[in-house]
Write a protein that holds these residues in place. Structure first.
Motif, PDB file in Angstrom:
ATOM      1  N   THR A 150      12.827  19.824  18.670  1.00 37.13           N
ATOM      2  CA  THR A 150      14.179  20.344  18.466  1.00 37.13           C
ATOM      3  C   THR A 150      14.557  20.237  16.985  1.00 37.13           C
ATOM      4  N   PRO A 151      15.697  20.822  16.571  1.00 36.55           N
ATOM      5  CA  PRO A 151      16.125  20.692  15.168  1.00 36.55           C
ATOM      6  C   PRO A 151      16.289  19.229  14.744  1.00 36.55           C
ATOM      7  N   HIS A 152      16.213  19.005  13.423  1.00 36.06           N
ATOM      8  CA  HIS A 152      16.156  17.655  12.867  1.00 36.06           C
ATOM      9  C   HIS A 152      17.303  16.757  13.312  1.00 36.06           C
ATOM     10  N   ASP A 153      18.501  17.312  13.438  1.00 35.81           N
ATOM     11  CA  ASP A 153      19.669  16.482  13.710  1.00 35.81           C
ATOM     12  C   ASP A 153      19.645  15.829  15.080  1.00 35.81           C
ATOM     13  N   SER A 154      18.789  16.308  15.982  1.00 40.42           N
ATOM     14  CA  SER A 154      18.740  15.760  17.347  1.00 40.42           C
ATOM     15  C   SER A 154      17.544  14.839  17.581  1.00 40.42           C
ATOM     16  N   HIS A 155      16.689  14.672  16.584  1.00 40.19           N
ATOM     17  CA  HIS A 155      15.465  13.886  16.785  1.00 40.19           C
ATOM     18  C   HIS A 155      15.750  12.462  17.248  1.00 40.19           C
ATOM     19  N   PHE A 196      14.212  18.171   3.779  1.00 39.15           N
ATOM     20  CA  PHE A 196      13.878  17.653   5.108  1.00 39.15           C
ATOM     21  C   PHE A 196      12.913  18.553   5.858  1.00 39.15           C
ATOM     22  N   ASP A 197      12.972  19.847   5.606  1.00 40.71           N
ATOM     23  CA  ASP A 197      12.089  20.745   6.344  1.00 40.71           C
ATOM     24  C   ASP A 197      10.662  20.736   5.797  1.00 40.71           C
ATOM     25  N   ILE A 198      10.503  20.796   4.478  1.00 36.05           N
ATOM     26  CA  ILE A 198       9.158  20.915   3.916  1.00 36.05           C
ATOM     27  C   ILE A 198       8.884  19.955   2.754  1.00 36.05           C
ATOM     28  N   GLY A 199       9.939  19.447   2.103  1.00 33.59           N
ATOM     29  CA  GLY A 199       9.731  18.512   1.000  1.00 33.59           C
ATOM     30  C   GLY A 199       9.055  17.224   1.440  1.00 33.59           C
ATOM     31  N   VAL A 200       9.209  16.899   2.714  1.00 28.54           N
ATOM     32  CA  VAL A 200       8.566  15.685   3.234  1.00 28.54           C
ATOM     33  C   VAL A 200       7.047  15.772   3.154  1.00 28.54           C
ATOM     34  N   TYR A 201       6.487  16.976   3.135  1.00 26.74           N
ATOM     35  CA  TYR A 201       5.030  17.117   3.080  1.00 26.74           C
ATOM     36  C   TYR A 201       4.434  16.631   1.758  1.00 26.74           C
ATOM     37  N   PRO A 202       4.859  17.150   0.607  1.00 26.65           N
ATOM     38  CA  PRO A 202       4.315  16.609  -0.637  1.00 26.65           C
ATOM     39  C   PRO A 202       4.644  15.135  -0.829  1.00 26.65           C
ATOM     40  N   LEU A 203       5.811  14.693  -0.355  1.00 18.80           N
ATOM     41  CA  LEU A 203       6.140  13.269  -0.427  1.00 18.80           C
ATOM     42  C   LEU A 203       5.155  12.449   0.401  1.00 18.80           C
ATOM     43  N   PHE A 204       4.799  12.972   1.554  1.00 17.53           N
ATOM     44  CA  PHE A 204       3.810  12.333   2.417  1.00 17.53           C
ATOM     45  C   PHE A 204       2.472  12.170   1.698  1.00 17.53           C
ATOM     46  N   LEU A 205       2.022  13.216   1.005  1.00 20.19           N
ATOM     47  CA  LEU A 205       0.740  13.151   0.317  1.00 20.19           C
ATOM     48  C   LEU A 205       0.759  12.076  -0.762  1.00 20.19           C
ATOM     49  N   SER A 206       1.828  12.042  -1.527  1.00 18.70           N
ATOM     50  CA  SER A 206       1.950  11.020  -2.562  1.00 18.70           C
ATOM     51  C   SER A 206       1.943   9.620  -1.954  1.00 18.70           C
ATOM     52  N   TYR A 207       2.641   9.473  -0.842  1.00 16.55           N
ATOM     53  CA  TYR A 207       2.740   8.166  -0.189  1.00 16.55           C
ATOM     54  C   TYR A 207       1.396   7.678   0.345  1.00 16.55           C
ATOM     55  N   ILE A 208       0.627   8.568   0.989  1.00 17.14           N
ATOM     56  CA  ILE A 208      -0.631   8.088   1.591  1.00 17.14           C
ATOM     57  C   ILE A 208      -1.697   7.782   0.535  1.00 17.14           C
ATOM     58  N   VAL A 262       6.510   9.133  23.130  1.00 14.90           N
ATOM     59  CA  VAL A 262       7.151  10.198  22.353  1.00 14.90           C
ATOM     60  C   VAL A 262       6.342  10.562  21.111  1.00 14.90           C
ATOM     61  N   LEU A 263       6.162  11.860  20.919  1.00 12.88           N
ATOM     62  CA  LEU A 263       5.720  12.432  19.649  1.00 12.88           C
ATOM     63  C   LEU A 263       6.886  13.260  19.151  1.00 12.88           C
ATOM     64  N   CYS A 264       7.507  12.828  18.038  1.00 10.17           N
ATOM     65  CA  CYS A 264       8.686  13.509  17.517  1.00 10.17           C
ATOM     66  C   CYS A 264       8.343  14.283  16.260  1.00 10.17           C
ATOM     67  N   GLU A 265       8.719  15.533  16.238  1.00  8.97           N
ATOM     68  CA  GLU A 265       8.426  16.383  15.086  1.00  8.97           C
ATOM     69  C   GLU A 265       9.051  15.791  13.824  1.00  8.97           C
ATOM     70  N   LYS A 266       8.348  16.010  12.690  1.00 15.45           N
ATOM     71  CA  LYS A 266       8.879  15.532  11.431  1.00 15.45           C
ATOM     72  C   LYS A 266      10.004  16.453  10.948  1.00 15.45           C
TER      73      LYS A 266
END
Length: 323
Positions: free
Chosen positions: A75-80, A178-190, A94-98
């Protein structure tokens, strides 16, 4: 359960759920037991397409279905947060979408619910499980490019700002970060972990969401230059560079089918296609964790999600998002 199929339920039947369900059909020990939408016609259409056994017009009904082992929340981010907690309280894995949630406090509540009810919970960072990314991380850890000290990654496309678009909806947690910026942040983090300092700047929509956000993450001996946009395009390659070479993930890097290592003026090419779209790999991980009575994955743990959520929270504050 060792010899039985893991029975899945899906709520939120948008584009990502369609791609996820298609990959679910590729997994022999998984079954799509039920889907739910507030629009029963949408649920029936989705269920028929992906061979679901039951279709519901209520999320509560899927939580009450005793046959379902694990629920995928798309569902949309606000309901996760609320839906994940409700599912965990109902005895579902639960598997919750990022992204996991729109605030760090909500992310904490979700993890606490997983622990309290002893149920598996994972944020659906599917990129963490695709073969190319797993292989790249192993290469970096082996020292093939020396000491890694620089990452350049982005995720950018031109979205359609029309009425009803979730992507541009402030109330649904829309925007680039929140929609796509989390991806490059994820790469830097891992690769580098938690940064010492973050500098973030954004261009905003008239409603307050970010249309594009650029970020510099400062580490002790490294930097990451990251970007996300829903109003412009990029080549969507990712670069991890070190003191003895560099690695380039194929575009789009977050679902890369391979990568190249550049070292001593030589290029080595590695091809590692995904199973299906790539969601299949996180599904396999979820199934394994459920079978092994784990409440979190070793590859993308509760703490990993909390760390990334804290990084995103810092950026959210800097660029003054209205969530």
């Amino acid at each position: 359960m060792k010899n039985q199929k893991i029975k899945w339920g899906i709520i939120g039947l948008g584009n990502i759920a369609h791609q996820f369900a298609a990959d679910l059909l590729l997994i022999e020990d998984a079954e799509l037991t039920a889907v739910a939408s507030r629009d029963i016609l949408k649920a029936e259409e989705f269920g028929a397409k992906f061979n679901a056994m039951r279709m519901y017009n209520s999320y509560d009904l899927i939580f009450e279905d005793k046959e379902i082992d694990i629920v995928y929340i798309a569902t949309p981010h606000d309901s996760h947060a609320e839906l994940s907690i409700k599912a965990l309280e109902s005895g579902k894995h639960v598997l919750c979408e990022k992204p996991i949630a729109l605030s760090y406090k909500d992310a904490e509540r979700m993890i606490e619910a997983s622990k309290k009810h002893n149920k598996f919970f994972m944020e659906a960072f599917w990129t963490r499980f695709i073969p190319a990314v797993l292989d790249v991380l192993a290469k970096v850890e082996s020292g093939i490019i020396g000491e890694p000290n620089y990452i350049k990654a982005d995720f950018a496309f031109i979205g359609n700002d029309v009425e009803g678009s979730r992507l541009f909806n402030k109330n649904r947690g829309g925007g680039a970060l929140f929609d796509i910026g989390v991806y490059p942040l994820f790469l830097s983090y891992i690769v580098f972990g938690i940064p010492k300092e973050i500098i973030a700047r954004a261009v905003h929509h008239k409603n307050g969401i970010d249309l594009q956000t650029s970020m510099i993450l400062q580490y002790e001996k490294a930097q990451s230059i990251l970007h996300s946009s829903i109003v412009s395009e990029s080549d969507m390659k990712a670069l991890i560079s070190g003191t003895q070479g560099r690695i380039e993930l194929n575009s789009p890097w977050f679902m890369a089918d391979g990568y190249s290592v550049f070292k001593e003026e030589q290029e080595s090419v590695y091809n590692l296609p995904t199973l299906g779209k790539g969601y299949a790999h996180e599904i396999i991980e979820c199934n394994n964790c459920v079978r092994n009575n784990q409440i979190e994955s070793e590859f993308w743990s509760h703490q990993n999600s909390l760390d990334l959520s804290k990084i995103v929270e810092d950026i959210k504050t800097q660029i003054k998002l209205p969530f």
